[in-house]
Design an enzyme around this catalytic site. Sequence first.
Site, mmCIF file in Angstrom:
data_model
loop_
_atom_site.group_PDB
_atom_site.id
_atom_site.type_symbol
_atom_site.label_atom_id
_atom_site.label_comp_id
_atom_site.label_asym_id
_atom_site.label_seq_id
_atom_site.Cartn_x
_atom_site.Cartn_y
_atom_site.Cartn_z
ATOM 1 N N GLU A 1 0.791 -1.229 0.000
ATOM 2 C CA GLU A 1 0.000 0.000 0.000
ATOM 3 C C GLU A 1 0.825 1.280 0.000
ATOM 4 O O GLU A 1 0.770 2.072 0.962
ATOM 5 C CB GLU A 1 -0.937 0.039 1.215
ATOM 6 C CG GLU A 1 -1.934 -1.092 1.257
ATOM 7 C CD GLU A 1 -2.967 -0.932 2.371
ATOM 8 O OE1 GLU A 1 -2.910 0.059 3.121
ATOM 9 O OE2 GLU A 1 -3.827 -1.812 2.477
ATOM 10 N N GLU B 1 -5.310 -8.540 1.115
ATOM 11 C CA GLU B 1 -5.843 -8.177 2.437
ATOM 12 C C GLU B 1 -7.329 -7.889 2.336
ATOM 13 O O GLU B 1 -7.779 -7.227 1.401
ATOM 14 C CB GLU B 1 -5.187 -6.903 2.997
ATOM 15 C CG GLU B 1 -3.831 -7.108 3.584
ATOM 16 C CD GLU B 1 -3.252 -5.822 4.152
ATOM 17 O OE1 GLU B 1 -4.005 -4.981 4.687
ATOM 18 O OE2 GLU B 1 -2.016 -5.666 4.035
#
Length: 481
Positions: free
Chosen positions: A176, A377
């Site tokens: 991320e 995720e």
Amino acid sequence: MTVQDTGSVEDLAARLRPGFVLGVASAAFQIEGSLTADGRGPSGWDAFSEKPGVIVDGGSPAVACDHYNRADEDIALMQELGIDSYRFSLSWPRIQPGGTGAVNQRGLDFYDRLIDKLLAAGISPMATLFHWDLPLELEQTGGWMNRQTAERFAVYCEAAAERYGDRVDRWVTLNEPVSVTLQGYALGVHAPGRELLFDSLPAAHHQLLGHGLAVQALRGVGVKGLIGISNMHSPVRAATNKLSDRLMAQALDHILNRIYADAVLLGQYPKPPLPMKPWFRSLSTVEDGDMDTIHQPLDFYGLNYYYPLKVASGPGPAEIPTGSSPEMAKIPFHLATYSEYETTGFGWPVAPEHLSILLQEMRERYGDALPPVYITEGGASFPEPAHVEGPIQDTNRISYLAEHLGHALTATGPGGVAEGLDLRGYYVWTLTDNFEWAAGYSQRFGLVHVDFDTQARTPKDSFYWFRSLAKARNHQSSLFR
Ligand code: BGC
């Protein structure tokens, strides 16, 4: 939403294609503790979390889940869970304490043992090379705002690849980068706590450059595993149909999603809406060759999906998904609420339909440029007690997981809105309750409850649900063999 709404675990298991990977994901800084053991150096997060008032309830990462000393117990839990793969991160400051120069053998040894134990337990290792714990010395010279950090990252990645390249099945370069840019460098709510707003975009570019250089380094070493990246994506919608809101939605989509995905998958930055061009000016001055470096062929693309966002023009409440930042008052848009959805402990809308929308967007935007996808995720925090006696009945988490997985399978299945997108697996965030960054220990995302006073691990009902999913699937696939 009840568990019944989501159908039976057998039905869900029957929809998993053969070879579909079920896993759990974690990050070094959130679970390991032992921050000064074995020669590990400090990270930017070590320093940030010591500042008064930045972590909810003053939570300290010093011990976290004590995973450094309890890896065996955690691997035994994973084995009991019956997962195929474990996504964990390597701590750069444990492996190369100053971010440059000599590597730390004892740090390297820790992950060496972890990987061997996972393999012995029949669990496939997915290693993330950077999940936010930048060596402090690098942070002090500008961190990701400094172009050199990208080159240094590649050197560290090469050392990790040399040591583990024969055993890691899947590599994730960055976790991320958007969260690091926005929360760390734009809004100041994560390490290093800088408040640069749009001037933070060089941190995005340098992380992406680091990604490209890391892929080259891993390939140069000849690692046997597949290579990808994990990007967080949030489908963005305008709060109303007004032009000003629609423009802001487009701009936020660029800021959150497209800068990272377009660069990696298409080798270019997206063209911003004209009125917002000045916001993105630092991305138009990249050096020659950078976009080619960033645009490396990937074996897979990791999607982290938690929630969609709705945006309205004009300054407004300072709220962001992980808290609030006064910096929000300085920008000409704000986040609006999705009042139609139930929310998680963090206040995030539970919106599995938007995972389908995201998968559709990915398919439509990137087509054949998108390699196979893993959802690297997904998960939810809910208010849960600090101490428990026996399993928590977290039906909300079971519903969350069943619904999201169900939507992802429908979207990518025959006749689905994202048909043709090759979805290969789903990693639950996360195995154990852990240090949730600026939220400290106030948000519990685990399938396993952790009592942070005693370190006792107690599987929740969601653990047993996920285990039954893995079992039902294994049973069924063996029937077809
Ligand atoms: C991050 C994790 C974090 C999770 C829940 C993701 O954005 O990768 O580190 O714990 O969200 O907030």
